[in-house]
Design a protein around this motif. Structure first.
Motif, PDB file in Angstrom:
ATOM      1  N   LYS A  60       5.949   4.365   1.271  1.00  0.00           N
ATOM      2  CA  LYS A  60       6.563   5.558   1.862  1.00  0.00           C
ATOM      3  C   LYS A  60       7.532   5.177   2.983  1.00  0.00           C
ATOM      4  N   ARG A  80      -7.947   1.490   7.828  1.00  0.00           N
ATOM      5  CA  ARG A  80      -8.867   0.511   7.252  1.00  0.00           C
ATOM      6  C   ARG A  80     -10.157   0.587   8.058  1.00  0.00           C
ATOM      7  N   VAL A 137       4.082   6.756   8.975  1.00  0.00           N
ATOM      8  CA  VAL A 137       3.111   6.877   7.892  1.00  0.00           C
ATOM      9  C   VAL A 137       1.828   6.120   8.262  1.00  0.00           C
ATOM     10  N   TYR A 145      -2.039   4.478   7.935  1.00  0.00           N
ATOM     11  CA  TYR A 145      -2.864   3.769   6.952  1.00  0.00           C
ATOM     12  C   TYR A 145      -4.116   3.295   7.676  1.00  0.00           C
ATOM     13  N   SER A 147      -3.044   1.426  10.964  1.00  0.00           N
ATOM     14  CA  SER A 147      -1.631   1.070  11.036  1.00  0.00           C
ATOM     15  C   SER A 147      -0.779   2.314  10.881  1.00  0.00           C
ATOM     16  N   THR A 148       0.398   2.249  11.461  1.00  0.00           N
ATOM     17  CA  THR A 148       1.405   3.277  11.273  1.00  0.00           C
ATOM     18  C   THR A 148       2.704   2.547  10.971  1.00  0.00           C
ATOM     19  N   TYR A 149       3.391   2.985   9.916  1.00  0.00           N
ATOM     20  CA  TYR A 149       4.602   2.316   9.443  1.00  0.00           C
ATOM     21  C   TYR A 149       5.840   3.174   9.681  1.00  0.00           C
ATOM     22  N   ASN A 187       0.859  -1.184   0.000  1.00  0.00           N
ATOM     23  CA  ASN A 187       0.000   0.000   0.000  1.00  0.00           C
ATOM     24  C   ASN A 187       0.900   1.241   0.000  1.00  0.00           C
ATOM     25  N   GLU A 188       0.302   2.388  -0.238  1.00  0.00           N
ATOM     26  CA  GLU A 188       1.060   3.643  -0.343  1.00  0.00           C
ATOM     27  C   GLU A 188       1.867   3.928   0.928  1.00  0.00           C
ATOM     28  N   SER A 189       1.310   3.604   2.081  1.00  0.00           N
ATOM     29  CA  SER A 189       2.001   3.856   3.352  1.00  0.00           C
ATOM     30  C   SER A 189       3.232   2.974   3.503  1.00  0.00           C
ATOM     31  N   GLN A 190       3.123   1.710   3.104  1.00  0.00           N
ATOM     32  CA  GLN A 190       4.276   0.813   3.162  1.00  0.00           C
ATOM     33  C   GLN A 190       5.382   1.303   2.222  1.00  0.00           C
ATOM     34  N   GLU A 241       5.295  -2.266  11.137  1.00  0.00           N
ATOM     35  CA  GLU A 241       3.895  -1.857  11.232  1.00  0.00           C
ATOM     36  C   GLU A 241       3.434  -1.911  12.682  1.00  0.00           C
TER      37      GLU A 241
END
Length: 144
Positions: free
Chosen positions: A99, A111, A107, A109, A116-118, A94-97, A133
């Protein structure tokens, strides 16, 4: 006791992780998943310990790495106490992963059932070897 933010917890958690072990955890990065089990056990223990840094935040930790030879494909290689929402196989990142794997910190994300925060994970040469994550479930988690 001072309350920590998720970013502060992530900074501490990444001090537990040996990025060089993360980098060499998979013996075959392109085909069948086969682990260096000594490294796996060390990384798994580090993630389990890091989940206890600030239990009031109710997060679970999952370590993602890019899949060699595939652009923007990641897979969860070590989970502390729960499986990722996406399952245990490789997925399109996904875009957050993406980044986080590019070096961006914290970052988010969202759902329907979780958030989640990466954060990037670095080896000793300061190369990014994975994304950590912090998963916070709104529903029941899929325990390991």
């Amino acid at each position: 006791m001072r309350s920590l933010t998720l970013t502060e917890v992530a900074r501490i958690a990444r001090m537990y992780l040996d990025g060089d072990r993360v980098e060499t955890l998979l013996l075959d990065k392109t085909g069948h998943v086969d682990y260096d089990f000594e490294s796996f056990n060390v990384v798994k223990a580090s993630l389990m310990k890091a989940e206890r840094i600030h239990p009031e935040l109710k997060y679970s930790l999952i370590l993602w790495t890019p899949r060699a030879g595939k652009i923007n494909v990641v897979e969860p290689i070590v989970c502390a106490s729960v499986l990722p929402v996406e399952g245990w196989r490789e997925i399109n990142a996904n875009e957050s992963q993406i980044k986080a794997l590019s070096g961006e910190e914290g970052v988010p994300y969202a759902r329907d059932c979780s958030a989640s925060t990466y954060f990037p994970v670095y080896n000793s040469d300061h190369e990014i070897v994975g994304a950590l994550e912090f998963l916070i479930m709104n529903d029941e988690a899929n325990d390991i």
